[in-house]
Design an enzyme around this catalytic site. Structure first.
Site, mmCIF file in Angstrom:
data_model
loop_
_atom_site.group_PDB
_atom_site.id
_atom_site.type_symbol
_atom_site.label_atom_id
_atom_site.label_comp_id
_atom_site.label_asym_id
_atom_site.label_seq_id
_atom_site.Cartn_x
_atom_site.Cartn_y
_atom_site.Cartn_z
ATOM 1 N N GLY A 157 5.975 -8.333 9.416
ATOM 2 C CA GLY A 157 4.993 -8.121 10.487
ATOM 3 C C GLY A 157 3.617 -7.959 9.870
ATOM 4 O O GLY A 157 3.349 -8.451 8.773
ATOM 5 N N ARG A 158 2.746 -7.245 10.562
ATOM 6 C CA ARG A 158 1.350 -7.124 10.090
ATOM 7 C C ARG A 158 1.286 -6.491 8.704
ATOM 8 O O ARG A 158 0.605 -6.986 7.806
ATOM 9 C CB ARG A 158 0.546 -6.255 11.055
ATOM 10 N N ILE A 159 2.008 -5.385 8.522
ATOM 11 C CA ILE A 159 1.927 -4.679 7.234
ATOM 12 C C ILE A 159 2.683 -5.478 6.168
ATOM 13 O O ILE A 159 2.196 -5.647 5.046
ATOM 14 C CB ILE A 159 2.456 -3.235 7.363
ATOM 15 N N THR A 236 7.513 2.656 2.743
ATOM 16 C CA THR A 236 6.312 3.245 3.346
ATOM 17 C C THR A 236 6.399 3.130 4.869
ATOM 18 O O THR A 236 5.382 3.238 5.548
ATOM 19 C CB THR A 236 5.022 2.537 2.848
ATOM 20 N N GLU A 267 10.956 15.150 7.610
ATOM 21 C CA GLU A 267 9.588 15.463 7.165
ATOM 22 C C GLU A 267 9.064 16.691 7.880
ATOM 23 O O GLU A 267 9.137 16.730 9.108
ATOM 24 C CB GLU A 267 8.659 14.281 7.440
ATOM 25 N N HIS A 286 3.777 11.113 3.130
ATOM 26 C CA HIS A 286 3.477 10.263 4.298
ATOM 27 C C HIS A 286 1.960 10.039 4.427
ATOM 28 O O HIS A 286 1.323 10.496 5.390
ATOM 29 C CB HIS A 286 4.039 10.885 5.584
ATOM 30 N N GLY A 288 0.441 6.808 3.988
ATOM 31 C CA GLY A 288 0.150 5.371 4.036
ATOM 32 C C GLY A 288 -1.191 5.053 4.677
ATOM 33 O O GLY A 288 -1.927 4.177 4.214
#
Ligand code: 8YV
Length: 336
Positions: A157-159, A236, A267, A286, A288
């Protein structure tokens, strides 16, 4: 609406002062000081038409039931696994997120983790702290080159695409797995593999899928056993995509070379979580999207989404546009 005829919005995170002022020009803002205080959150949702919250704050059926007037959940983040999407859609609540604006930041961090693993940054930093100095001398922790190594991007996808472009610039061969076999526009240099083949062939496996029922524990004991003993896993995306107990076991046995995790199954982790003391693992809290520019752009987009729906305008990014249609079917078309 309150007495001043302003819609009420619940803010489960504190925006900077200028952004708060922007919200308060149009809305009455109810700030929840501690969103992990469930009772306080539910109470603040009672009259709210909009909610601004972290993409990590659980908004389940109970929270939605406590918010009968809610029209929009404006997530500060691209993920939306924190929301019971089916329930939100059934209630005509638009679920909005912040895509695109954070893709480069997350991709940069992913490359930073790949570089940290490949060049053994943590081991080398420790080496110096122990009073040693390597040079060409014996004992210096040696890394591996990225050039000609295979990176397996799970989720293009985008990432995932932003990571693929960076990896290509480092001379890596880019493999990918996605529900779509055809590489998207601009990603013709990426080669499709089924997941098992990608795991067998990759020197670095990096995860960029959404967390859904279908991707929970996508990487478990069986999948880890397919990876090369020299390969690294990078996550990530969301912690539960990896079966963390299975990963700990693989790291303990040296079944893979190492892992870098920006996200964990729980988390923050419990102090005695075995992943914290597992060998060859680099863990970040966390972060990113945690750059000044990206966080500001995320806040801007999240607030634009919030205000748009509250005004009755279409939001910029919505993952369940059918929820907006649903409101008009139910005779609330004056909002659309
Ligand atoms: C945020 C994220 O750190 O975008 C996401 O989905 O997980 C991160 O960008 C998180 O939303 C904290 O609010």
């Amino acid at each position: 609406m309150n007495a001043a005829n302003k819609p009420i919005v619940c803010l489960a995170l504190r925006p900077p002062a200028d952004v708060l002022a922007r919200i308060e020009r149009e809305c009455e803002a109810r700030l929840v000081a501690d969103p992990s205080d469930r009772a306080a959150l539910l109470a603040a949702l009672d009259a709210a038409e909009g909610l601004l919250c972290s993409a990590l704050l659980p908004i389940d059926a109970e929270a939605l039931a406590a918010a009968p007037r809610l029209r929009v959940i404006a997530n500060f983040g691209v993920g939306f696994d924190n929301v019971d999407l089916a329930e939100a859609t059934a209630r005509g609540v638009a679920v909005c997120n912040t895509p695109d604006v954070l893709s480069d930041a997350v991709a940069d961090l992913t490359m930073a983790l790949i570089l940290a693993l490949s060049r053994r940054l943590v081991d080398n930093a420790l080496f110096v702290r122990e009073g040693r100095w390597g040079g060409a001398g014996p004992g210096v922790p040696l890394g591996v080159d990225l050039r000609d190594k295979a990176i397996g991007v799970v989720g293009l996808g985008r990432i995932g695409r932003a990571v693929a472009k960076r990896a290509r610039a480092f001379g890596m061969r880019v493999l990918y797995h996605d529900v779509f076999r055809q590489p998207p526009e601009g990603a013709a240099f990426c080669s499709y593999r089924d997941l098992d083949t990608l795991l067998r062939e990759s020197d670095f496996v990096t995860l960029h899928v959404n967390l859904t029922l279908g991707t929970r524990h996508l990487i478990g004991a069986r999948e880890l056993s397919l990876m090369k003993p020299s390969a690294y896993l990078v996550n990530t995306a969301r912690g539960p995509i990896v079966d963390q107990a299975a990963l700990c076991d693989a790291l303990q046995r040296g079944a893979i070379a190492g892992a870098a995790l920006d996200v964990l199954e729980r988390e923050p982790p419990a102090g005695d979580d075995p992943i914290l003391s597992a060998p060859n693992v680099l863990i970040l809290p966390h972060v990113g999207s945690a750059t000044r520019e990206t966080r500001a752009a995320m806040m801007d987009l999240a607030v634009r989404n919030l205000l748009a729906v509250v005004r009755g305008e279409p939001p910029l990014a919505c993952v369940n546009p059918e929820a907006l249609d649903r409101r008009s079917w139910e005779g609330e078309g004056d909002h659309a």
